[in-house]
Design a protein around this motif. Structure first.
Motif, short mmCIF file in Angstrom:
data_model
loop_
_atom_site.label_atom_id
_atom_site.label_comp_id
_atom_site.label_asym_id
_atom_site.label_seq_id
_atom_site.Cartn_x
_atom_site.Cartn_y
_atom_site.Cartn_z
N GLU A 1 0.88 -1.16 0.00
CA GLU A 1 0.00 0.00 0.00
C GLU A 1 0.92 1.22 0.00
N ASN A 2 0.65 2.15 -0.89
CA ASN A 2 1.51 3.32 -0.99
C ASN A 2 1.33 4.25 0.21
N GLU B 1 -2.17 -2.24 5.80
CA GLU B 1 -1.32 -3.42 5.61
C GLU B 1 -1.43 -4.38 6.80
N LYS B 2 -1.10 -5.64 6.55
CA LYS B 2 -1.15 -6.67 7.58
C LYS B 2 0.26 -7.20 7.85
N ASN B 3 0.37 -7.93 8.94
CA ASN B 3 1.63 -8.58 9.31
C ASN B 3 2.78 -7.58 9.49
N ILE C 1 6.45 6.76 0.06
CA ILE C 1 6.74 5.53 -0.70
C ILE C 1 5.66 5.29 -1.73
N TRP C 2 6.10 4.96 -2.95
CA TRP C 2 5.17 4.55 -4.00
C TRP C 2 5.77 3.34 -4.72
N ASP C 3 5.10 2.23 -4.63
CA ASP C 3 5.61 0.97 -5.17
C ASP C 3 7.02 0.72 -4.63
N ILE D 1 4.62 3.55 6.39
CA ILE D 1 4.36 2.11 6.32
C ILE D 1 4.05 1.72 4.88
N SER D 2 4.74 0.69 4.39
CA SER D 2 4.47 0.19 3.05
C SER D 2 5.16 -1.15 2.87
N GLY D 3 4.53 -2.07 2.15
CA GLY D 3 5.14 -3.33 1.81
C GLY D 3 5.48 -4.20 3.00
#
Length: 425
Positions: A28-29, A44-46, A73-75, A406-408
């Motif tokens: 999620e960006n 996001e999870k985990n 963050i984007w991708d 938060i991302s990825g």
């Protein structure tokens, strides 16, 4: 197609899928400093709960200088601003920690309040094609993801010199092809909409206020309110939160009365930004001030209109911005105390002590956890809900004032020395 060739093709495709960067496949960006929808909330999870300097760290990358700007963050692209000596730079990394490029945007770094901040305090913002960065010098620039400069300007040259004690730290907000800036200071407060692709002016309005002295200064950032039907720009500073029409700059409503009732303090400038959640706007003030929950469909000057408020609360976070998760609103005091309020009524459900150090970063939520970041690098993880529970306390032992991103499946923490990627490799 022969079966063994088909099987080989399927295995190759599966291997390529596995080898794809997990940030691109699942992330999620986090496009601005408060994340998706300016809410400080990740879906996001985990996400990691526990880590240390040498545990549950994907990587750590040294940065050229200190700053309080939150990464975006984007991708598989990470953008953050920094100082490098006297230069003001925008840095692009990939999600493996490799630097893709670095661009100098301006010069003339200024350190304020000893260790509190510098000219790289505003955060970048991105739409997935371009990234915009702003510095307290007034330098504002747009780059594409390859690092090509699209345009650059200086806001002070165009709209007037800043007169603000600790620098123009407000982060611009992006929406539907427009970049919005609040320039709230003693030299002539303005709200400005620019064409994001060209930097050209769409509109500007003078931001009227009866504030005086240092109260004319604002270190907060504008927000976009959007509930799917009602949408507007929310600005914050100089004793007022004021909503503006996104297309014309027309003032829609304003709320004041945010100073302590005992008397006017000439040093109470706003730092915490408002929370613009669907159906609810939470307006903080400054130390010893109040906090109000405002109805988004208000009109005119609502300062003394009781029916335009959901509730009022008699204290405010001074620096960290509010967070709303489910039925609750959370306020993190500068000293680390966490306050939980009922979202509908404003009733205080608890105020509890967390790590006793300055908290300059704003709280974020993800995967059923609230993350509170203190100045000395400790992140306290708290369970949301009406009962206080600390889940973990994590130390990096590096100073930090930026809010987490938060991302990825990772939490990105920007300290004064480095960018940390907390989570899986």
């Amino acid at each position: 197609m022969p079966s063994r060739i088909l099987l080989s093709s399927l295995l190759t495709a599966a291997c390529l899928t596995i080898l794809l960067p997990r940030a691109v496949a699942h992330a999620e960006n986090w496009p601005d400093w408060r994340g998706p929808n300016n809410a400080g909330i990740s879906h996001e999870k985990n996400l990691p709960t526990q880590w240390s300097k040498d545990q549950n760290v994907a990587w750590r990358v040294e940065l050229p200088g200190a700053a309080g700007a939150t990464p975006v963050i984007w991708d598989d692209h990470i953008f953050l601003t920094s100082v490098e000596g006297d230069d003001l730079v925008l840095i692009c990394l990939d999600t493996s920690g490799k630097q893709l490029w670095k661009k100098s945007v301006g010069s003339g770094n200024r350190v304020v309040r000893s260790d509190e901040g510098n000219s790289a305090s505003p955060s970048p913002v991105t739409d997935g094609k371009h990234v915009w960065c702003f510095f307290t010098t007034g330098d504002l620039a747009c780059f594409d993801f390859a690092g090509k400069e699209i345009w650059k300007t200086n806001v002070q040259d165009r709209f007037g010199k800043f007169d603000i004690q600790f620098g123009m730290t407000s982060t611009p907000v992006l929406d539907n092809g427009k970049l919005y800036l609040q320039l709230i200071h003693s030299g002539g407060a303005k709200v400005i909409a620019l064409n994001a692709e060209t930097g050209g002016e769409v509109w500007q309005v003078k931001r009227e206020s009866d504030a005086y002295a240092e109260c004319e200064h604002s270190y907060a950032s504008p927000m976009i309110y959007d509930d799917g039907q009602l949408k507007f720009l929310l600005t914050h500073g100089a004793d007022y939160s004021i909503a503006y029409d996104l297309e014309s700059g027309k003032e829609l409503w304003r709320v004041g009365g945010l100073h302590p009732p005992a008397g006017y303090d000439e040093t109470l400038r706003f730092v915490a930004s408002p929370l613009a959640a669907p159906g609810l706007i939470v307006v903080p003030s400054a130390k010893r001030g109040i906090l109000v929950a405002v109805k988004p469909d208000s009109q005119g000057n609502i300062t003394d209109k009781a029916d335009s408020y959901f509730w009022k609360f008699d204290t405010t976070p001074d620096v960290p911005s509010p967070l709303a998760v489910g039925d609750y609103v959370y306020l993190c005091r500068e000293n680390g105390n966490l306050i939980c309020l009922d979202r509908k009524t404003g009733e205080e459900l608890y105020e509890e002590r967390t790590h006793r150090d300055r908290h300059r970063a704003s709280p974020v939520f993800g995967d059923g956890k609230i993350y509170l970041t203190s100045r000395d690098g400790q992140v306290t993880v708290v369970k949301p809900g009406p009962k206080f529970e600390i889940l973990a306390e994590n130390k990096l032992d590096e100073e930090i004032s930026a809010s987490p991103a938060i991302s990825g499946g990772r939490i990105y923490l920007r300290t004064f020395k480095a960018l940390w990627a907390i989570g899986p490799q």
